[in-house]
Motif scaffolding. Structure first.
Motif, PDB file in Angstrom:
ATOM      1  N   CYS A 194      -0.601   3.300   4.306  1.00 56.99           N
ATOM      2  CA  CYS A 194       0.368   3.821   3.345  1.00 56.99           C
ATOM      3  C   CYS A 194      -0.347   4.353   2.111  1.00 56.99           C
ATOM      4  CB  CYS A 194       1.351   2.739   2.945  1.00 56.99           C
ATOM      5  SG  CYS A 194       2.699   3.342   1.889  1.00 56.99           S
ATOM      6  N   SER A 250      -0.729   5.155  -1.567  1.00 63.63           N
ATOM      7  CA  SER A 250      -0.103   4.338  -2.609  1.00 63.63           C
ATOM      8  C   SER A 250      -0.402   4.806  -4.022  1.00 63.63           C
ATOM      9  CB  SER A 250      -0.556   2.874  -2.435  1.00 63.63           C
ATOM     10  OG  SER A 250      -0.241   2.395  -1.148  1.00 63.63           O
ATOM     11  N   CYS A 276      -0.615  -1.740  -6.039  1.00 63.79           N
ATOM     12  CA  CYS A 276      -1.399  -2.805  -5.407  1.00 63.79           C
ATOM     13  C   CYS A 276      -1.042  -4.177  -5.973  1.00 63.79           C
ATOM     14  CB  CYS A 276      -2.887  -2.539  -5.593  1.00 63.79           C
ATOM     15  SG  CYS A 276      -3.504  -1.154  -4.621  1.00 63.79           S
ATOM     16  N   TRP A 282       2.622  -4.337  -3.484  1.00 63.59           N
ATOM     17  CA  TRP A 282       1.948  -4.928  -2.329  1.00 63.59           C
ATOM     18  C   TRP A 282       1.538  -6.378  -2.614  1.00 63.59           C
ATOM     19  CZ3 TRP A 282       3.437  -2.073   1.293  1.00 63.59           C
ATOM     20  CH2 TRP A 282       3.315  -0.677   1.307  1.00 63.59           C
ATOM     21  N   ILE A 322      -4.100   0.209   2.748  1.00 63.71           N
ATOM     22  CA  ILE A 322      -3.696   0.898   1.523  1.00 63.71           C
ATOM     23  C   ILE A 322      -4.611   2.091   1.297  1.00 63.71           C
ATOM     24  CG2 ILE A 322      -3.505   0.677  -0.987  1.00 63.71           C
ATOM     25  CD1 ILE A 322      -2.839  -2.283  -0.523  1.00 63.71           C
ATOM     26  N   VAL A 369      -8.289  -1.351   3.090  1.00 66.69           N
ATOM     27  CA  VAL A 369      -8.218  -0.149   2.265  1.00 66.69           C
ATOM     28  C   VAL A 369      -8.905   0.993   3.004  1.00 66.69           C
ATOM     29  CG1 VAL A 369      -8.844   0.909   0.050  1.00 66.69           C
ATOM     30  CG2 VAL A 369      -8.246  -1.535   0.151  1.00 66.69           C
TER      31      VAL A 369
END
Length: 473
Positions: free
Chosen positions: A263, A265, A274, A278, A295, A335
């Motif tokens: 996703c 972000s 974050c 999240w 992410i 990530v």
């Protein structure tokens, strides 16, 4: 679909060469090499594609020849440059099959720079001009070879940092650390196909479907090699505006309650996303998922942005310290960096992570234009040069050895000095070396005939290509 007209697939200046070659010339023998460049070795790949797509079988028709005649008369504004009879001879005698022989090192092989990778010669003395006429087309093998080389060199970098910082066993996931995001960034669909396939020699992660298709169609790959995951883009994550971003994130997570998803972000504030979304609102849902949320930041300085993101994620999701002393996020969260990624930046990012005790296994990369487009023929300094000829029945060595002036005004020898004679590629103490055909008769020539008189006589599968590059199917 009709093939391109082969007669027109050459640089314009080559159509006069049949007259320029010295009278009595009956054979031209040329070789391809990577003379130098960014990396000290080159992975050879893509020749089979060009042979199948452009040179195999009857390559042109009478209609092609007639059309080319009118076209080229306009190009030169005169009728004594293009000699239709040269191609008419091939059409009448060989039905358009090209009387040339091509030898090459096995595709996927990494060969140190400065060595012969391929040779080409005419097999009919009337077609001495044909060898280097085909240079324009065959030289384009520089592109898939360079992409394959770049991708492979990045894998070496990734492997090194995994060895230094990652949890033992994590290296099994390296196939998916560098992902091909390059389809939209290349100049053509054909570039996406051949460049995308070149990347798949060293990795499996790819959003470039064209690369997998090319490997299947032209290299008989037994499966789709480029694999991907569900992932968002900004058109999804911005639909409800800044205030609705959390709602979008919830919807993304619940659209695929298991498996790996990614996703983007950074639509508004990557750090808030974050930490608050999240890392707080959705933290438990992420940790309870049967899968991994990846992410994706997509703006800002890559190193500073990533370091801050990892700081937030370590605080929000906690971490373990692996046996090498580096921090690792829970397996449910990772990530991916896809903005500003290139070979040098990957090294800088990994060094920054290492300095901050962050394991390389926390991060994947997406690479687009820098993988498939920000390269050129000089990245690995590809050249195709004549090294031998037969003139009036006499075989002669051919080479150039330029003298040049450097920036300080000194007269020096040029790196463009070419090789002379008929060549072969051998292994001496397991190291590739280019020698004259008469040298080291006890050693096997690593150049094998792959194409002769219009026919592919030796093919290679994509699985074999990967194996030659030391990656199994």
């Amino acid at each position: 679909m009709k093939r391109e007209n082969l007669i027109l697939l050459a640089d314009a200046y080559k159509y006069a060469h049949h007259k320029f070659y010295y009278p009595g010339t009956t054979q031209i023998y040329s070789y391809l090499e990577s003379r130098g460049g960014v990396f000290d070795e080159t992975i050879f790949f893509g020749l089979q594609y060009f042979l199948k797509e452009y040179l195999e079988g009857p390559t042109f028709t009478q209609q092609d020849l007639d059309e080319a005649e009118g076209f080229l008369q306009q190009v030169f504004g005169r009728d004594d440059v293009f000699d239709k009879s040269k191609f008419q001879y091939i059409l009448d005698k060989y039905n358009g099959y090209l009387p040339v022989k091509i030898k090459a090192v096995a595709e996927g092989t990494a060969v140190p720079i400065g060595n012969v990778l391929m040779t080409i010669e005419n097999t009919d003395p009337e077609c001495y001009w044909l060898t280097n006429f085909l240079e324009t087309l065959l030289m384009q093998v520089w592109y898939p070879s360079t992409v394959a080389t770049l991708s492979n060199q990045i894998r070496k970098v990734i492997s090194r940092f995994y060895d230094e910082t990652a949890t033992p066993g994590a290296e099994a996931g390296i196939d998916f650390v560098l992902n091909d995001f390059g389809f939209r960034g290349v100049s053509s669909v054909e570039s996406a196909q051949i460049g995308g396939a070149a990347h798949l020699i060293s990795f499996r992660g790819s959003d470039n479907l064209a690369g997998s298709g090319m490997a299947i169609q032209y290299y008989n790959a037994v499966k789709v090699y480029g694999l991907s995951i569900p992932a968002t883009e900004h058109s999804i994550c911005t639909l409800l505006g800044r205030e609705g971003e959390l709602e979008i994130f919830k919807h993304v997570l619940r659209s695929f309650p298991r498996g790996t998803i990614a996703c983007v972000s950074d639509s508004f504030n990557i750090f808030k996303a974050c930490k608050e979304y999240w890392g707080e609102e959705l933290r438990d849902e992420i940790l309870n998922r049967d899968g991994t949320l990846v992410i994706r930041p997509d703006s800002g300085d890559p190193i500073m942005t990533l370091l801050k993101i990892f700081e937030i994620l370590f605080e929000s999701f906690s971490f373990t310290i692996n046996s090498k002393g580096y921090k690792v996020l829970p397996p449910q969260i990772r990530v991916i960096q896809g903005d500003g990624v290139n070979y040098d930046e990957i090294i800088k990012i990994y060094n920054a992570l290492k300095t901050n005790s962050i394991s390389a296994e926390n991060l994947a990369f997406g690479m687009g234009g820098a993988l498939l487009q920000k390269i050129d023929r000089d990245t690995q300094q590809f050249a195709l040069k004549c090294s031998s000829a037969v003139i009036n029945g006499q075989e002669v060595d051919v080479a150039k050895s330029p003298t040049e002036m450097d920036a300080e005004g000194n007269i020096t020898s040029s790196f463009k000095k070419s090789k002379a004679g008929r060549l072969k590629l051998v292994k001496i103490n397991e190291v590739f070396k280019t020698v004259n055909q008469h040298e080291h008769p006890e050693l096997t020539d690593e150049l094998h005939t792959v194409f002769e008189n219009g026919k592919l006589v030796k093919t290679i599968s994509f699985e074999e290509v990967r194996a030659n590059a030391n990656f199994k199917a």
